[in-house]
Design an enzyme around this catalytic site. Structure first.
Site, mmCIF file in Angstrom:
data_model
loop_
_atom_site.group_PDB
_atom_site.id
_atom_site.type_symbol
_atom_site.label_atom_id
_atom_site.label_comp_id
_atom_site.label_asym_id
_atom_site.label_seq_id
_atom_site.Cartn_x
_atom_site.Cartn_y
_atom_site.Cartn_z
ATOM 1 N N GLU B 60 0.802 -1.222 0.000
ATOM 2 C CA GLU B 60 0.000 0.000 0.000
ATOM 3 C C GLU B 60 0.835 1.272 0.000
ATOM 4 O OE1 GLU B 60 -0.696 -2.590 1.988
ATOM 5 O OE2 GLU B 60 -2.717 -3.237 1.435
ATOM 6 N N HIS B 129 -9.515 -5.143 10.635
ATOM 7 C CA HIS B 129 -10.153 -4.922 9.333
ATOM 8 C C HIS B 129 -11.454 -4.122 9.458
ATOM 9 C CE1 HIS B 129 -7.262 -7.915 8.134
ATOM 10 N NE2 HIS B 129 -7.704 -7.956 6.893
#
Lengths: 368, 325
Positions: B60, B129
């Site tokens: 990322e 998450h």
């Protein structure tokens, strides 16, 4: 590919470096006399600008951090002098040399350091955040290694647009242990981006030597092999060598769209920043050895005088002009106005600075 | 008007913008060949090819940073984060680089990037998450954040985000991906910074964003049927910029405000909204401002308890009755 080299061979600091082995390299024979003098002039301008900054800083007119480039001039001079219209550069916080090399004025550079509205970033960036996108210079970034993915994106954009160009992302030797740098390496290699990663290895990540910061410290560029990238090591005290070896990387980027890692050995004469008393991690003899025997400006000067390109008189004139230019810049910075309180909230959002009837943005975006 | 899902609305926005502007690129983990981890980008690779729809490695900080750099040179990347929770490994790029570059360059450089993906709890996947980082990110000047709650808003906000010349972070919600609603087939945008009154009422204003809007609408039904209370629901849609006027107009009408969000309470979006209401409509208030947030703990895994942790209709009804008391 070149073999890993030892950065600091103590013996090499005891005698002056000889003439460049790379003077006859096509990248250098391609330079006219005038171009050689211009290259020397740019190096001298960086040197004198930085030395003038020390005075301005000591007078209390420059705040914050000030990372000087003195000693490293051949790195940026050699690399940037090879670049063309579609080539871009981006670097970390030791960014003044890059700015001057791409053609930023001493006035705008000095005024930025003193936080004036006439500075390149209107006093909003400071020493670590110079920008000149009109000259393909994308900063000037404060977080170690954080600029490297951005540079990879510039290379991606050049390729996406079908242009023959590349991006040079400069970083210090301290950046090579940052994750973002390795992620950028992987992307550049995976996607065949026209990218050159330039490690300006001055031996110290702030006050931590390479031996204390980096596994396998002998050669940082060799890490490129883990990503299947080409790499090379360069003596960064010799601007001819920098040009010769960088030229190969630029050609690889332009013609094959392949990335390269270049490790350029260099040395900074002053501390990490002006806030670094520079007393704990290296000895004075080491600094003296570099200054006397490996100084990149002096070595190039000797080279050009031997070639008959430069005379002592022109050399002196160039240096005096650079000093005078830096003095003028200091006065310009001193006399320039500060940004205003109203300026604090400008340049945050494009849409806010350019709001019109078709704007994609409404509502409150700057809060009380 | 066609009735499509929230997911299809997002896809339609990207598809239309890919057609409109050759500099738009969709990029992220699994967006191309895999058709998207949540199938939001399904079919885009087939239609536009690998130059425009690009699979990235799990990296990322690298690929978001690359997108930011590319945007500085005129590419308009639409970057997918599989979860907004993954933004944290790219925080330096998302905040320091994208958020600051225009300012630090004195306006010389723009960063027209979109980063999108689901940022929500409620999916039984545990704390790593389930983050809702809209308040964290919106607290940085230079960044824009939107949170669509309906298919119509999802398409319109996504198109506005892609055309916007600043970094816009679009927080979607996996639980809403299958929600259906009327969405025009042609081109339209929902400008950033314009709230929407999703239900008109007279006794209480509920301010919400994202899935909390849907929860609040359910609660409003219950309040009307079971308690005879007329509730107005204001959907912020955009966190930064923020439509203060619509919030204040509603509060001035109903004189009571309840703020509902799926964030944790500390420094949530509603902390700012509450400040604005008390600063600008204090004399209009007949009661203290009420608030419903997620229960203040890392997201719990146990599904039954996670449903309790997030705001739900019964909690909103109870909080509303307190504000109305």
């Amino acid at each position: 590919m070149a073999k890993p080299a030892v950065l600091t061979h103590p013996e090499s600091l005891k005698k002056p470096a000889g003439p460049s082995e790379f003077a006859k390299h096509p990248a250098n024979t391609a330079l006219s006399k005038a171009e050689k003098v211009a290259l020397y002039t740019k190096m001298a301008r960086i040197r004198h600008f930085e030395q003038r900054c020390i005075r301005t800083y000591q007078q209390g007119k420059i705040g914050g951090f000030l990372h000087l480039y003195v000693g490293q001039e051949a790195v940026v001079a050699g690399t940037v002098s090879l670049l063309g219209k579609h080539d871009h550069i981006i670097t970390g916080y030791r960014d003044h040399g890059h700015g001057l090399m791409v053609g930023m004025s001493m006035n705008e550079c000095m005024a930025e350091l003193t936080g004036k509205v006439t500075g390149c970033s209107q006093g909003k960036g400071g020493s670590m955040h110079y920008f000149a996108p009109d000259k393909n210079y994308w900063g000037g970034h404060g977080i170690v290694g954080g600029q490297v993915p951005l540079g990879t994106g510039l290379a991606y954009a050049v390729k996406y647009k079908g242009l023959k160009g590349c991006c040079l992302a400069y970083m210090g030797d301290g950046a090579v242990n940052q994750g973002a740098v390795h992620e950028a390496y992987n992307l550049a290699a995976l996607w065949d981006l026209p990218m050159i990663f330039v490690i300006e290895n001055n031996g110290y990540s702030m006050g931590t030597s390479q031996e204390r910061s980096t596994a396998h410290p002998g050669c940082l560029a060799k890490r490129a092999e883990g990503y299947g990238m080409a790499w090379d090591v360069i003596n960064g005290h010799d601007v001819y060598e920098v040009r010769a070896k960088t030229d190969a990387a630029v050609k690889r980027a332009h013609e094959e769209s392949k990335p390269t890692v270049l490790e350029i050995f260099t040395y900074r004469y002053f501390g990490h920043s002006m806030a670094d008393p520079d007393k704990t991690y290296r000895d004075k003899e080491e600094i003296k050895g570099y200054r006397e025997n490996k100084d990149p400006v002096l070595l190039f000067e000797n080279e050009l005088i031997a070639e008959g390109v430069l005379t002592p008189a022109t050399r002196d004139a160039i240096n005096e002009a650079a000093m005078a230019e830096a003095d003028v810049a200091a006065v310009f910075a001193e006399e320039s106005p500060d940004p205003t309180v109203a300026d604090i909230t400008k340049h945050i959002y494009w849409e806010e600075d350019n709001r019109g009837p078709n704007s994609t943005s409404r509502g409150t975006i700057i809060f009380e | 008007m066609a009735v499509i899902t929230y997911r299809e609305a997002l896809r339609a926005a990207m598809r239309e913008e890919l057609q409109r502007d050759e500099n738009v690129v969709v990029m992220g983990e699994e967006v191309a060949q895999f058709n998207g981890a949540y199938k939001v980008t399904e079919g885009l690779l087939k239609e536009f090819g690998p130059k425009r729809v690009v699979d990235t490695p799990i990296s990322e900080a690298g690929f978001i940073g690359l997108g930011i750099g590319a945007s500085m040179l005129g590419i308009r990347p639409v970057m997918e984060l599989m979860f907004w929770s993954f933004s944290y490994v790219a925080f330096d790029q998302i905040v320091n680089n994208a958020g600051n570059i225009r300012y630090m360059s004195g306006g010389l450089i723009n960063c027209p990037i979109v980063i999108r993906g689901p940022g929500n709890g409620g999916t039984n996947v545990g704390a790593t998450h389930s983050h809702t980082p809209e308040a964290i990110l919106a607290s940085h000047p230079g960044i824009k954040v939107v949170c669509p709650a309906t298919p119509y808003d999802a398409k319109g906000l996504m198109k506005a985000a892609i055309r916007d010349n600043d970094p816009v972070y679009v927080m979607e919600n996996t639980i809403l991906y299958n929600d259906k609603g009327e969405v025009p087939e042609g081109d339209y945008i929902v400008p950033l910074g314009v709230a929407d009154v999703k239900r008109v009422g007279t006794d209480l204003t509920i301010v919400a964003h994202g899935r909390a809007v849907i929860t609040s609408l359910k609660a409003a039904e219950i309040l009307e049927k079971e308690h005879g209370v007329s509730v107005e629901v204001v959907d912020l849609r955009s966190i930064r910029p923020l439509d203060e006027e619509t919030i204040l107009a509603s509060v001035r009408k109903t004189h009571r405000a309840l703020l509902v969000e799926e964030n944790k309470p500390f420094c949530g979006v509603d902390a700012q909204v509450a400040y604005i209401i008390q600063a600008k409509a204090f004399d209009d208030l007949d009661a203290p401002i009420g608030r419903v947030s997620s229960i203040d703990a890392p997201q719990i895994y146990c599904k039954r308890m996670e449903d309790e942790q997030l705001p739900h209709a019964a909690r909103v009804v109870a909080a509303a009755l307190k504000v109305l008391a």
